[in-house]
Design an enzyme around this catalytic site. Structure first.
Site, mmCIF file in Angstrom:
data_model
loop_
_atom_site.group_PDB
_atom_site.id
_atom_site.type_symbol
_atom_site.label_atom_id
_atom_site.label_comp_id
_atom_site.label_asym_id
_atom_site.label_seq_id
_atom_site.Cartn_x
_atom_site.Cartn_y
_atom_site.Cartn_z
ATOM 1 N N VAL A 216 1.019 -1.055 0.112
ATOM 2 C CA VAL A 216 0.060 0.044 0.162
ATOM 3 C C VAL A 216 1.043 1.296 0.081
ATOM 4 O O VAL A 216 0.486 2.269 -0.788
ATOM 5 C CB VAL A 216 -0.893 0.142 1.412
ATOM 6 C CG1 VAL A 216 -1.714 1.325 1.322
ATOM 7 C CG2 VAL A 216 -1.750 -1.079 1.159
ATOM 8 N N GLY B 106 -2.269 -15.052 -3.860
ATOM 9 C CA GLY B 106 -1.816 -14.019 -3.049
ATOM 10 C C GLY B 106 -2.963 -13.398 -2.444
ATOM 11 O O GLY B 106 -2.659 -12.458 -1.551
ATOM 12 N N GLY C 206 -10.778 -1.174 3.345
ATOM 13 C CA GLY C 206 -9.814 -1.287 2.269
ATOM 14 C C GLY C 206 -10.408 0.107 1.266
ATOM 15 O O GLY C 206 -10.297 1.007 1.760
ATOM 16 N N GLU D 270 -9.844 5.820 7.012
ATOM 17 C CA GLU D 270 -10.782 4.994 5.926
ATOM 18 C C GLU D 270 -10.184 3.867 5.680
ATOM 19 O O GLU D 270 -11.018 3.075 5.368
ATOM 20 C CB GLU D 270 -11.045 6.050 4.690
ATOM 21 C CG GLU D 270 -12.155 5.512 3.679
ATOM 22 C CD GLU D 270 -13.431 5.599 4.450
ATOM 23 O OE1 GLU D 270 -13.999 4.333 4.658
ATOM 24 O OE2 GLU D 270 -13.857 6.886 4.790
ATOM 25 N N LYS E 225 -11.623 -5.163 12.697
ATOM 26 C CA LYS E 225 -12.590 -4.157 11.801
ATOM 27 C C LYS E 225 -13.967 -3.945 12.556
ATOM 28 O O LYS E 225 -14.395 -3.184 12.565
ATOM 29 C CB LYS E 225 -12.842 -4.518 10.473
ATOM 30 C CG LYS E 225 -11.449 -4.537 9.769
ATOM 31 C CD LYS E 225 -11.517 -5.337 8.368
ATOM 32 C CE LYS E 225 -10.109 -5.538 7.676
ATOM 33 N NZ LYS E 225 -10.193 -5.950 6.354
#
Length: 450
Positions: free
Chosen positions: A18, A189, A136, A131, A207
């Site tokens: 990321v 992956g 995601g 966020e 989460k």
């Protein structure tokens, strides 16, 4: 004529899948972002453990540093994408103390230390944006925090882990076993070499803690989230669910309710496999996608759908937060603190009321069904439907059936709504009954009936 903007200095901590995409987008789209913000966004450095490590994007070497402390102190906005609890927690505290706003995607840190970090930011008028921490690329934090701030959210139910959704979707659509589906997820992956955080529900629980805290304006610690993994879900269960009009999903469910026994109003957050009707919007979430279904008193039903992971997808959410932070710097004024003033009680899963499906293997003899039904009634759980298979004897290694062992049958029992506490007591009583060989599975049923 080119407009000249003053610059805001941006520090990036971490350059993984990321972080490297965030750096790329900042460097490639700087002019466009500046026009949206009203100020330039200058990437002044990227803190990494090893400046020579290979990365998805070739970050200019002069931006790489191992001196995170100095970099943080020089920044107006700090983006933390390192993951883990430490030193991420230390660095965010340092950034806030230095007067910087912080953007993070660190769900584990927020689920564990969120109230502490929000309080630190509020004390100095800074703001913490996150966020990317719960869905995601899905925009769910801002809608809950801002768009629905004037409404009363009663339930948040979602698929918040792409790995587990991919596995369960393969089992449902392709008929794979859990092991085969996990192997495919690993090859593609989607799953880590050690998939424990995903398949045992730890990622989803973090989460859920974040979403529950935000939706109900109440601090919900991650250790209060009821968590069950999905490693025990079998192909047979998925097939049976399919025939009954359901699909099995690993759900994060956060709800506001009143405990029937105590009368206390509170919040329950839970993560577990569940049956959901194929008519429900969440049943149509396939592959590694995520979706969050929100129920609010005034707004009604809302669903947010999209990629729950991925470097460039999650980078989109990070940059959205960065633009918001930069606009606040341009406009001036203190940050908006987190709202936890409702301070509702955090209740255990025993207060939850829902429907259940139990699969029992029992000895096939007269009166067994009546015994089981009696145990359900004794504990206040009403039976809606029962399905019984043809009785069989155990199968030997050579394929023959032994006549020495008693015949067994499988009962699939669906209940009316009951509290989780009543259901747990029922399962304990059923398990102890001599006629019950084993309790094959207990699955909660969420959403509408098929």
């Amino acid at each position: 004529m080119k407009i000249e903007y003053r610059n805001l200095r941006v520090a990036l901590l971490g350059a993984g899948s990321v972080g490297s995409q965030v750096a790329r987008l900042l460097l490639e789209q700087g002019d466009e972002l500046a026009s949206r913000v009203g100020a330039g966004l200058e990437l002044v450095g990227v803190a990494v453990r090893d400046v020579d490590a290979p990365r998805d994007f070739d970050i200019p070497r002069h931006l790489l540093t191992t001196d995170a402390h100095t970099l943080i102190r020089s920044a107006d906005i700090v983006i933390e994408l390192m993951g883990g609890l430490e030193p991420a927690r230390e660095y965010i505290h340092l950034a806030i103390a230095s007067g910087a706003d912080v953007v993070t995607g660190n769900k584990a840190l927020l689920a564990t230390h969120g109230p502490e970090l929000f309080a630190a930011a509020d004390q100095v008028g800074a703001q913490l944006y996150y966020e990317a921490a719960a869905g995601g690329a899905i925009p769910i934090i801002r809608p809950l925090r801002d768009s629905l701030a004037g409404d009363r959210v009663v339930r948040v139910m979602g698929i918040v882990n792409g790995t587990t959704n991919f596995i369960l979707d393969r089992m449902d659509v392709e008929g794979d076993s859990f092991e085969n589906a996990l192997a495919i997820a690993t090859d593609l992956g989607y799953a880590e070499a050690d998939p424990t955080a995903d398949v045992e529900g730890f990622d989803a629980a973090q989460k859920a803690a974040i979403l529950a805290s935000l939706a109900f304006h109440t601090a919900v610690p991650v250790e209060s989230v009821h968590r069950e993994g999905m490693t025990t879900v079998t192909a047979a269960q998925v097939d049976a669910a399919q025939k009954a009009g359901y699909v099995v999903k690993l759900l994060a469910i956060c709800e506001r309710l009143t405990d029937a026994e105590t009368g206390i109003e509170g919040v329950v957050a839970r993560v577990h496999p569940a049956l959901i009707s194929r008519r429900h919007p969440l049943a149509a979430v396939h592959d590694a996608k995520n979706a969050v279904f929100v129920q609010a008193e005034a707004a009604g039903d809302l669903m947010f759908y999209g990629a729950g992971a991925g470097g460039v997808e999650t980078a989109s959410a990070v940059l959205g937060d960065l633009v918001s932070a930069a606009r606040r710097h341009v406009a001036g004024g203190p940050g908006v603190g987190e709202s936890t003033h409702a301070n509702l009680a955090v209740l255990g899963i025993g207060a939850v009321t829902t429907r259940y499906q139990l699969t029992l293997v029992v000895t096939d003899k007269p009166g067994v069904l009546a015994q089981i039904a009696g145990l359900f009634s004794e504990h206040g759980v009403s039976v809606e439907a029962v399905q019984q298979t043809v009785a069989t004897a155990p199968i030997a290694a050579d394929g023959s059936r032994s006549g020495d062992e008693p015949l067994t049958a499988t009962l699939v029992i669906v209940t009316h709504e009951a509290t989780d506490a009543a259901l747990s007591a029922t399962v304990a009583a059923v398990s102890a009954n001599d006629a019950v060989v084993r309790v094959e599975s207990v699955l909660r049923v969420e959403g509408d009936t098929p």
